[in-house]
Design a protein around this motif. Structure first.
Motif, PDB file in Angstrom:
ATOM      1  N   ASP A 213     133.073 -57.545  -8.973  1.00  0.00           N
ATOM      2  CA  ASP A 213     133.442 -56.782  -7.783  1.00  0.00           C
ATOM      3  C   ASP A 213     133.956 -57.746  -6.716  1.00  0.00           C
ATOM      4  OD1 ASP A 213     133.922 -54.538  -6.286  1.00  0.00           O
ATOM      5  OD2 ASP A 213     131.834 -54.110  -5.816  1.00  0.00           O
ATOM      6  N   ALA A 214     134.528 -57.185  -5.659  1.00  0.00           N
ATOM      7  CA  ALA A 214     135.054 -57.981  -4.556  1.00  0.00           C
ATOM      8  C   ALA A 214     135.116 -57.118  -3.307  1.00  0.00           C
ATOM      9  CB  ALA A 214     136.443 -58.522  -4.899  1.00  0.00           C
ATOM     10  N   ALA A 215     135.154 -57.765  -2.141  1.00  0.00           N
ATOM     11  CA  ALA A 215     135.213 -57.026  -0.884  1.00  0.00           C
ATOM     12  C   ALA A 215     135.726 -57.927   0.228  1.00  0.00           C
ATOM     13  CB  ALA A 215     133.834 -56.474  -0.510  1.00  0.00           C
ATOM     14  N   TYR A 216     136.429 -57.320   1.173  1.00  0.00           N
ATOM     15  CA  TYR A 216     136.882 -58.028   2.362  1.00  0.00           C
ATOM     16  C   TYR A 216     135.840 -57.909   3.464  1.00  0.00           C
ATOM     17  CZ  TYR A 216     141.594 -59.967   2.079  1.00  0.00           C
ATOM     18  OH  TYR A 216     142.670 -60.770   1.818  1.00  0.00           O
ATOM     19  N   ALA A 217     135.726 -58.971   4.275  1.00  0.00           N
ATOM     20  CA  ALA A 217     134.887 -58.916   5.466  1.00  0.00           C
ATOM     21  C   ALA A 217     135.503 -57.915   6.444  1.00  0.00           C
ATOM     22  CB  ALA A 217     134.788 -60.293   6.113  1.00  0.00           C
ATOM     23  N   PRO A 218     134.686 -57.268   7.289  1.00  0.00           N
ATOM     24  CA  PRO A 218     135.193 -56.240   8.199  1.00  0.00           C
ATOM     25  C   PRO A 218     136.299 -56.719   9.141  1.00  0.00           C
ATOM     26  CG  PRO A 218     132.814 -56.128   8.074  1.00  0.00           C
ATOM     27  CD  PRO A 218     133.218 -57.373   7.346  1.00  0.00           C
ATOM     28  N   ASP A 219     136.308 -58.013   9.489  1.00  0.00           N
ATOM     29  CA  ASP A 219     137.345 -58.516  10.384  1.00  0.00           C
ATOM     30  C   ASP A 219     138.524 -59.124   9.634  1.00  0.00           C
ATOM     31  OD1 ASP A 219     136.231 -60.820   9.401  1.00  0.00           O
ATOM     32  OD2 ASP A 219     135.733 -61.696  11.349  1.00  0.00           O
ATOM     33  N   GLY A 220     138.470 -59.112   8.309  1.00  0.00           N
ATOM     34  CA  GLY A 220     139.570 -59.639   7.523  1.00  0.00           C
ATOM     35  C   GLY A 220     139.640 -61.149   7.468  1.00  0.00           C
ATOM     36  N   SER A 221     138.629 -61.830   7.986  1.00  0.00           N
ATOM     37  CA  SER A 221     138.647 -63.295   8.037  1.00  0.00           C
ATOM     38  C   SER A 221     138.405 -63.941   6.690  1.00  0.00           C
ATOM     39  CB  SER A 221     137.590 -63.799   9.031  1.00  0.00           C
ATOM     40  OG  SER A 221     136.281 -63.446   8.582  1.00  0.00           O
ATOM     41  N   SER A 222     137.806 -63.215   5.768  1.00  0.00           N
ATOM     42  CA  SER A 222     137.423 -63.773   4.480  1.00  0.00           C
ATOM     43  C   SER A 222     137.152 -62.649   3.501  1.00  0.00           C
ATOM     44  CB  SER A 222     136.174 -64.652   4.633  1.00  0.00           C
ATOM     45  OG  SER A 222     135.121 -63.909   5.223  1.00  0.00           O
ATOM     46  N   PHE A 223     136.922 -63.028   2.261  1.00  0.00           N
ATOM     47  CA  PHE A 223     136.527 -62.033   1.268  1.00  0.00           C
ATOM     48  C   PHE A 223     135.533 -62.660   0.308  1.00  0.00           C
ATOM     49  CE2 PHE A 223     140.417 -63.928  -0.503  1.00  0.00           C
ATOM     50  CZ  PHE A 223     140.033 -64.259  -1.797  1.00  0.00           C
ATOM     51  N   VAL A 224     134.833 -61.810  -0.437  1.00  0.00           N
ATOM     52  CA  VAL A 224     133.819 -62.275  -1.371  1.00  0.00           C
ATOM     53  C   VAL A 224     134.115 -61.717  -2.753  1.00  0.00           C
ATOM     54  CG1 VAL A 224     132.265 -60.328  -0.890  1.00  0.00           C
ATOM     55  CG2 VAL A 224     131.323 -62.458  -1.797  1.00  0.00           C
ATOM     56  N   ILE A 225     133.845 -62.517  -3.778  1.00  0.00           N
ATOM     57  CA  ILE A 225     133.970 -62.078  -5.161  1.00  0.00           C
ATOM     58  C   ILE A 225     132.610 -62.248  -5.839  1.00  0.00           C
ATOM     59  CG2 ILE A 225     135.076 -62.465  -7.396  1.00  0.00           C
ATOM     60  CD1 ILE A 225     137.550 -63.410  -5.952  1.00  0.00           C
ATOM     61  N   ARG A 226     132.144 -61.187  -6.460  1.00  0.00           N
ATOM     62  CA  ARG A 226     130.845 -61.167  -7.136  1.00  0.00           C
ATOM     63  C   ARG A 226     131.039 -61.457  -8.612  1.00  0.00           C
ATOM     64  NH1 ARG A 226     125.797 -61.619  -8.386  1.00  0.00           N
ATOM     65  NH2 ARG A 226     124.293 -59.974  -7.950  1.00  0.00           N
ATOM     66  N   THR A 227     130.110 -62.220  -9.197  1.00  0.00           N
ATOM     67  CA  THR A 227     130.070 -62.435 -10.638  1.00  0.00           C
ATOM     68  C   THR A 227     128.644 -62.158 -11.112  1.00  0.00           C
ATOM     69  OG1 THR A 227     129.411 -64.768 -10.576  1.00  0.00           O
ATOM     70  CG2 THR A 227     131.776 -64.298 -10.376  1.00  0.00           C
ATOM     71  N   TYR A 228     128.411 -62.281 -12.409  1.00  0.00           N
ATOM     72  CA  TYR A 228     127.049 -62.125 -12.911  1.00  0.00           C
ATOM     73  C   TYR A 228     126.131 -63.212 -12.357  1.00  0.00           C
ATOM     74  CZ  TYR A 228     128.729 -58.756 -16.388  1.00  0.00           C
ATOM     75  OH  TYR A 228     129.271 -57.665 -17.017  1.00  0.00           O
ATOM     76  N   PHE A 229     126.721 -64.344 -11.971  1.00  0.00           N
ATOM     77  CA  PHE A 229     125.930 -65.479 -11.518  1.00  0.00           C
ATOM     78  C   PHE A 229     125.589 -65.418 -10.032  1.00  0.00           C
ATOM     79  CE2 PHE A 229     128.113 -67.009 -15.268  1.00  0.00           C
ATOM     80  CZ  PHE A 229     127.156 -67.764 -15.908  1.00  0.00           C
ATOM     81  N   SER A 230     126.611 -65.238  -9.207  1.00  0.00           N
ATOM     82  CA  SER A 230     126.428 -65.370  -7.763  1.00  0.00           C
ATOM     83  C   SER A 230     127.580 -64.670  -7.074  1.00  0.00           C
ATOM     84  CB  SER A 230     126.376 -66.858  -7.371  1.00  0.00           C
ATOM     85  OG  SER A 230     127.576 -67.509  -7.741  1.00  0.00           O
ATOM     86  N   ALA A 231     127.826 -65.041  -5.824  1.00  0.00           N
ATOM     87  CA  ALA A 231     128.970 -64.529  -5.084  1.00  0.00           C
ATOM     88  C   ALA A 231     129.641 -65.710  -4.397  1.00  0.00           C
ATOM     89  CB  ALA A 231     128.539 -63.488  -4.056  1.00  0.00           C
TER      90      ALA A 231
END
Length: 353
Positions: A213-231
């Motif tokens: 999965d993945a998601a953008y921060a609310p202010d658009g400054s960054s984003f995160v990608i999730r894996t089975y291991f971590s984020a």
């Protein structure tokens, strides 16, 4: 290589085994869930059996959205902070071949919430001629209803992929898909989406191994990608900020930001599955904070914008190839398992000719 169903079954078993490696102690996930996050709630609805996407409502206070994996129709649930369902919605005229992710944004012009649902799963890695994403106006009232949906079809510029990550930039509205592969990628959609043709997704960067999965921060400054291991948090594709430890979950499937952007929410599949809140480290918050606009000096007045102010811009980071989002030892385990899996698939394929 023998019968395709048999091959696919073995492939599924291999992925499950690799997921088990991801949960091994010391590989980026703590054995004690309280150490890396606080349980926010548990889904109480018996109809939520495979929570695959997660998003926070941009307009309803303390409301969270989720949907099931391919075991359900084109429906999603609005859930309260106690884990109880407030409403169940059905997308009009939509299908759910393999829903894997969702996102929530707010229309900057109207302030209305917008929900996005990604039918992007492809366990055959390219069997489908195209994939779809649905855009839905967020319901103003939380009661069961059928809601309108706009369907956008997509294809990848470099052939089909299995994907489970969807993120939408909160300021530009640009849509991104993150593939779930050993060599995953981030794909960017066109600036303007069309309903009368298939939109082309173009590769703009690499993604960690087996992104779920993945998601953008609310202010658009960054984003995160999730894996089975971590984020892993990024400023931009290839510009990694930090890896964030996640709670140990049976099958890590979803991730989202809290509305204030200070924490991540992550969930898993299964009945009565939990959702955890994981605060972002201070170092990450500092890295993603807006840069100040200093008072211009004689040296900075030249070439400045209106008013003589110079906005500081983050230095581009060297892409050393170390943004896989997993420890080196974990990658070694994955490769070893993959090698063994290849041998197993070859053996069964020969036996089933």
């Amino acid at each position: 290589m023998g019968s395709r169903p048999g091959y696919v079954m073995i492939r599924v078993l291999v992925v499950a085994a690799l997921a088990g490696l991801a949960l091994a102690p010391g590989q980026g996930a703590s054995a004690d869930t309280d150490e890396d996050g606080q349980k926010l709630f548990t889904f109480k609805d018996s109809r939520i059996t495979e929570s695959s996407g997660l998003a926070v409502s941009p307009t309803h206070k303390d409301i969270y959205y989720t949907h099931n994996d391919s075991s359900d129709g084109p429906v999603f649930f609005a859930v309260g902070p106690d884990g109880r369902t407030r409403a169940r919605f059905t997308l009009q005229g939509a299908v759910a071949r393999d829903w894997e992710a969702m996102a929530a944004t707010k229309d900057p012009k109207t302030g209305q919430g917008v929900l996005w649902f990604a039918d992007i799963g492809d366990n055959f890695d390219g069997a489908w001629p195209d994939v779809s994403v649905y855009r839905v106006p967020e319901p103003a009232t939380l009661r069961d209803a059928v809601v309108p949906a706009t369907r956008y079809r997509f294809k990848y510029e470099d052939g089909g992929h299995n994907a489970e990550g969807l993120m939408v930039h909160p300021r530009t509205g640009r849509l991104y898909v993150v593939s779930k592969e050993f060599s995953g990628s981030v794909y960017e959609a066109p600036k303007r989406l069309r309903t009368d043709r298939t939109n082309v997704l173009r590769k703009v960067g690499f993604a960690p191994i087996m992104a779920t999965d993945a998601a953008y921060a609310p202010d658009g400054s960054s984003f995160v990608i999730r894996t089975y291991f971590s984020a892993t948090v990024y400023r931009a594709p290839g510009d990694q900020i930090a890896r964030v430890s996640m709670p140990q979950l049976e099958q890590a499937e979803s991730i989202a930001y809290t509305l204030d952007g200070k924490a991540l929410l992550t969930g898993t599949e299964g009945k009565n599955s939990p959702v955890y809140r994981v605060p972002l480290p201070d170092s990450v918050l500092r890295e993603t904070a807006p840069y100040p606009t200093p008072t211009p000096t004689d040296e900075t007045k030249k070439g400045t914008g209106k008013g003589g102010a110079t906005t500081l811009v983050a230095d581009a980071r060297e892409d050393s190839g170390a943004d896989a989002g997993v420890p080196g030892s974990a990658v070694a385990l994955w490769l070893a398992a993959a090698a063994g899996a290849t041998g197993l698939i070859t053996f069964i394929a020969r036996r089933t000719r």
